[in-house]
Scaffold this motif. Structure first.
Motif, PDB file in Angstrom:
ATOM      1  N   VAL A  36      -6.265  30.252  11.677  1.00 41.79           N
ATOM      2  CA  VAL A  36      -5.450  31.132  12.518  1.00 41.79           C
ATOM      3  C   VAL A  36      -6.215  32.413  12.849  1.00 41.79           C
ATOM      4  O   VAL A  36      -6.253  32.840  14.009  1.00 41.79           O
ATOM      5  CB  VAL A  36      -4.102  31.455  11.836  1.00 41.79           C
ATOM      6  CG1 VAL A  36      -3.361  32.564  12.565  1.00 41.79           C
ATOM      7  CG2 VAL A  36      -3.245  30.210  11.741  1.00 41.79           C
ATOM      8  N   LEU A  37      -6.829  33.015  11.849  1.00 48.89           N
ATOM      9  CA  LEU A  37      -7.607  34.230  12.064  1.00 48.89           C
ATOM     10  C   LEU A  37      -8.768  33.972  13.030  1.00 48.89           C
ATOM     11  O   LEU A  37      -9.049  34.791  13.915  1.00 48.89           O
ATOM     12  CB  LEU A  37      -8.114  34.763  10.723  1.00 48.89           C
ATOM     13  CG  LEU A  37      -8.730  36.144  10.708  1.00 48.89           C
ATOM     14  CD1 LEU A  37      -7.742  37.199  11.193  1.00 48.89           C
ATOM     15  CD2 LEU A  37      -9.199  36.477   9.294  1.00 48.89           C
ATOM     16  N   GLY A  38      -9.415  32.815  12.883  1.00 52.17           N
ATOM     17  CA  GLY A  38     -10.496  32.455  13.795  1.00 52.17           C
ATOM     18  C   GLY A  38     -10.022  32.309  15.229  1.00 52.17           C
ATOM     19  O   GLY A  38     -10.659  32.813  16.167  1.00 52.17           O
ATOM     20  N   PHE A  39      -8.895  31.641  15.425  1.00 54.51           N
ATOM     21  CA  PHE A  39      -8.358  31.498  16.779  1.00 54.51           C
ATOM     22  C   PHE A  39      -7.956  32.849  17.362  1.00 54.51           C
ATOM     23  O   PHE A  39      -8.266  33.138  18.523  1.00 54.51           O
ATOM     24  CB  PHE A  39      -7.172  30.526  16.806  1.00 54.51           C
ATOM     25  CG  PHE A  39      -7.576  29.092  16.963  1.00 54.51           C
ATOM     26  CD1 PHE A  39      -8.290  28.656  18.074  1.00 54.51           C
ATOM     27  CD2 PHE A  39      -7.238  28.169  15.995  1.00 54.51           C
ATOM     28  CE1 PHE A  39      -8.671  27.332  18.215  1.00 54.51           C
ATOM     29  CE2 PHE A  39      -7.618  26.831  16.130  1.00 54.51           C
ATOM     30  CZ  PHE A  39      -8.329  26.411  17.240  1.00 54.51           C
ATOM     31  N   VAL A  40      -7.309  33.675  16.578  1.00 58.18           N
ATOM     32  CA  VAL A  40      -6.881  34.986  17.086  1.00 58.18           C
ATOM     33  C   VAL A  40      -8.083  35.833  17.486  1.00 58.18           C
ATOM     34  O   VAL A  40      -8.115  36.402  18.577  1.00 58.18           O
ATOM     35  CB  VAL A  40      -6.008  35.719  16.039  1.00 58.18           C
ATOM     36  CG1 VAL A  40      -5.792  37.181  16.413  1.00 58.18           C
ATOM     37  CG2 VAL A  40      -4.670  35.018  15.881  1.00 58.18           C
ATOM     38  N   THR A  41      -9.083  35.916  16.604  1.00 58.56           N
ATOM     39  CA  THR A  41     -10.240  36.755  16.909  1.00 58.56           C
ATOM     40  C   THR A  41     -11.069  36.178  18.048  1.00 58.56           C
ATOM     41  O   THR A  41     -11.500  36.910  18.940  1.00 58.56           O
ATOM     42  CB  THR A  41     -11.130  36.977  15.673  1.00 58.56           C
ATOM     43  OG1 THR A  41     -11.525  35.725  15.138  1.00 58.56           O
ATOM     44  CG2 THR A  41     -10.406  37.784  14.618  1.00 58.56           C
ATOM     45  N   ASP A  42     -11.275  34.878  18.047  1.00 56.86           N
ATOM     46  CA  ASP A  42     -12.108  34.288  19.090  1.00 56.86           C
ATOM     47  C   ASP A  42     -11.418  34.247  20.453  1.00 56.86           C
ATOM     48  O   ASP A  42     -12.061  34.458  21.476  1.00 56.86           O
ATOM     49  CB  ASP A  42     -12.585  32.903  18.694  1.00 56.86           C
ATOM     50  CG  ASP A  42     -13.737  32.959  17.706  1.00 56.86           C
ATOM     51  OD1 ASP A  42     -14.170  34.077  17.357  1.00 56.86           O
ATOM     52  OD2 ASP A  42     -14.209  31.901  17.282  1.00 56.86           O
ATOM     53  N   ILE A  43     -10.132  33.998  20.488  1.00 56.92           N
ATOM     54  CA  ILE A  43      -9.426  34.029  21.773  1.00 56.92           C
ATOM     55  C   ILE A  43      -9.471  35.440  22.348  1.00 56.92           C
ATOM     56  O   ILE A  43      -9.719  35.636  23.536  1.00 56.92           O
ATOM     57  CB  ILE A  43      -7.972  33.526  21.623  1.00 56.92           C
ATOM     58  CG1 ILE A  43      -7.973  32.007  21.465  1.00 56.92           C
ATOM     59  CG2 ILE A  43      -7.109  33.943  22.821  1.00 56.92           C
ATOM     60  CD1 ILE A  43      -6.630  31.408  21.089  1.00 56.92           C
ATOM     61  N   THR A  44      -9.282  36.424  21.483  1.00 57.54           N
ATOM     62  CA  THR A  44      -9.307  37.810  21.941  1.00 57.54           C
ATOM     63  C   THR A  44     -10.709  38.227  22.375  1.00 57.54           C
ATOM     64  O   THR A  44     -10.907  38.700  23.495  1.00 57.54           O
ATOM     65  CB  THR A  44      -8.793  38.754  20.829  1.00 57.54           C
ATOM     66  OG1 THR A  44      -7.485  38.331  20.445  1.00 57.54           O
ATOM     67  CG2 THR A  44      -8.751  40.191  21.313  1.00 57.54           C
ATOM     68  N   ALA A  45     -11.691  38.061  21.485  1.00 58.71           N
ATOM     69  CA  ALA A  45     -13.049  38.539  21.765  1.00 58.71           C
ATOM     70  C   ALA A  45     -13.777  37.682  22.802  1.00 58.71           C
ATOM     71  O   ALA A  45     -14.510  38.213  23.634  1.00 58.71           O
ATOM     72  CB  ALA A  45     -13.861  38.601  20.478  1.00 58.71           C
ATOM     73  N   ASP A  46     -13.577  36.371  22.749  1.00 59.63           N
ATOM     74  CA  ASP A  46     -14.292  35.461  23.654  1.00 59.63           C
ATOM     75  C   ASP A  46     -13.565  35.334  24.991  1.00 59.63           C
ATOM     76  O   ASP A  46     -14.115  35.660  26.043  1.00 59.63           O
ATOM     77  CB  ASP A  46     -14.444  34.098  22.979  1.00 59.63           C
ATOM     78  CG  ASP A  46     -15.207  33.079  23.823  1.00 59.63           C
ATOM     79  OD1 ASP A  46     -15.740  33.442  24.895  1.00 59.63           O
ATOM     80  OD2 ASP A  46     -15.265  31.913  23.420  1.00 59.63           O
ATOM     81  N   LEU A  47     -12.348  34.870  24.970  1.00 59.61           N
ATOM     82  CA  LEU A  47     -11.672  34.538  26.217  1.00 59.61           C
ATOM     83  C   LEU A  47     -11.085  35.750  26.937  1.00 59.61           C
ATOM     84  O   LEU A  47     -11.093  35.794  28.164  1.00 59.61           O
ATOM     85  CB  LEU A  47     -10.596  33.483  25.962  1.00 59.61           C
ATOM     86  CG  LEU A  47     -11.124  32.165  25.374  1.00 59.61           C
ATOM     87  CD1 LEU A  47      -9.988  31.199  25.101  1.00 59.61           C
ATOM     88  CD2 LEU A  47     -12.173  31.539  26.283  1.00 59.61           C
ATOM     89  N   LYS A  48     -10.578  36.728  26.207  1.00 55.60           N
ATOM     90  CA  LYS A  48      -9.996  37.903  26.866  1.00 55.60           C
ATOM     91  C   LYS A  48     -11.063  38.927  27.243  1.00 55.60           C
ATOM     92  O   LYS A  48     -11.116  39.382  28.373  1.00 55.60           O
ATOM     93  CB  LYS A  48      -8.931  38.546  25.993  1.00 55.60           C
ATOM     94  CG  LYS A  48      -8.294  39.772  26.658  1.00 55.60           C
ATOM     95  CD  LYS A  48      -7.017  40.186  26.008  1.00 55.60           C
ATOM     96  CE  LYS A  48      -6.398  41.417  26.618  1.00 55.60           C
ATOM     97  NZ  LYS A  48      -6.139  41.362  28.029  1.00 55.60           N
ATOM     98  N   TYR A  49     -11.925  39.291  26.261  1.00 54.90           N
ATOM     99  CA  TYR A  49     -12.900  40.352  26.509  1.00 54.90           C
ATOM    100  C   TYR A  49     -14.310  39.850  26.806  1.00 54.90           C
ATOM    101  O   TYR A  49     -15.165  40.638  27.201  1.00 54.90           O
ATOM    102  CB  TYR A  49     -12.928  41.329  25.324  1.00 54.90           C
ATOM    103  CG  TYR A  49     -11.626  42.080  25.192  1.00 54.90           C
ATOM    104  CD1 TYR A  49     -11.271  43.048  26.129  1.00 54.90           C
ATOM    105  CD2 TYR A  49     -10.750  41.814  24.153  1.00 54.90           C
ATOM    106  CE1 TYR A  49     -10.074  43.728  26.025  1.00 54.90           C
ATOM    107  CE2 TYR A  49      -9.551  42.496  24.034  1.00 54.90           C
ATOM    108  CZ  TYR A  49      -9.213  43.451  24.980  1.00 54.90           C
ATOM    109  OH  TYR A  49      -8.025  44.129  24.874  1.00 54.90           O
TER     110      TYR A  49
END
Length: 149
Positions: A36-49
């Motif tokens: 869950v932490l990996g998905f949250v951080t990667d979706i935010t850092a990779d896909l959003k920013y």
């Protein structure tokens, strides 16, 4: 890509072969929290920013391998051997060792081509890894309280 596949095999083997010091339910909770932490951080850092990512911008199947395998196995290993009943300085050293390990692994992942930085710097990771590790500790403490153990 070869580095990623070798990493997956090595992380899985080490995790399964390592002696377990925490309960199976706790290992399971740590693994799920890591995902869950990996998905949250990667979706935010990779896909959003778009500050880092896997292989190329966007979503690729291979980008799920670190989140679904490397993150939970690393989380399990970190928590399994964490010096819970030791002095605070040993806990800091342990987390420092894991931070250095992760920075080295990140460097090798970039050199192998399956991970890239796009504005992200290593010092961002150096500050982020200890925070993510301590989130794991807080989560496990919460899980133990919640489970009544």
């Amino acid at each position: 890509m070869v580095f990623l596949l070798i990493s997956v095999v090595v992380f899985l083997a080490v995790t399964f072969l390592a002696p377990k010091k925490i309960k199976r339910s706790e290992l399971y909770a740590v693994a799920l929290f890591s995902i869950v932490l990996g998905f949250v951080t990667d979706i935010t850092a990779d896909l959003k920013y778009n500050v880092y990512g896997y292989i190329k911008p966007g979503v690729q199947f291979t980008g799920f391998l670190p989140i679904l395998i490397l993150f939970p196995t690393a989380g399990i290993l970190y928590m399994n051997f964490f010096p819970f009943n030791k002095a605070f300085v040993l806990k800091l050293r342990y987390t420092f060792f894991w931070t250095i390990f992760c920075l080295t692994f990140e460097f090798l992942s970039i050199k192998s081509g399956y991970f890239y930085h796009n504005g992200w710097k290593y010092w961002h990771s150096a500050l982020t890894y200890p925070f993510l590790f301590w989130l794991h500790i807080l989560h496990l403490r919460f899980f133990r309280w919640f489970a009544g153990s």
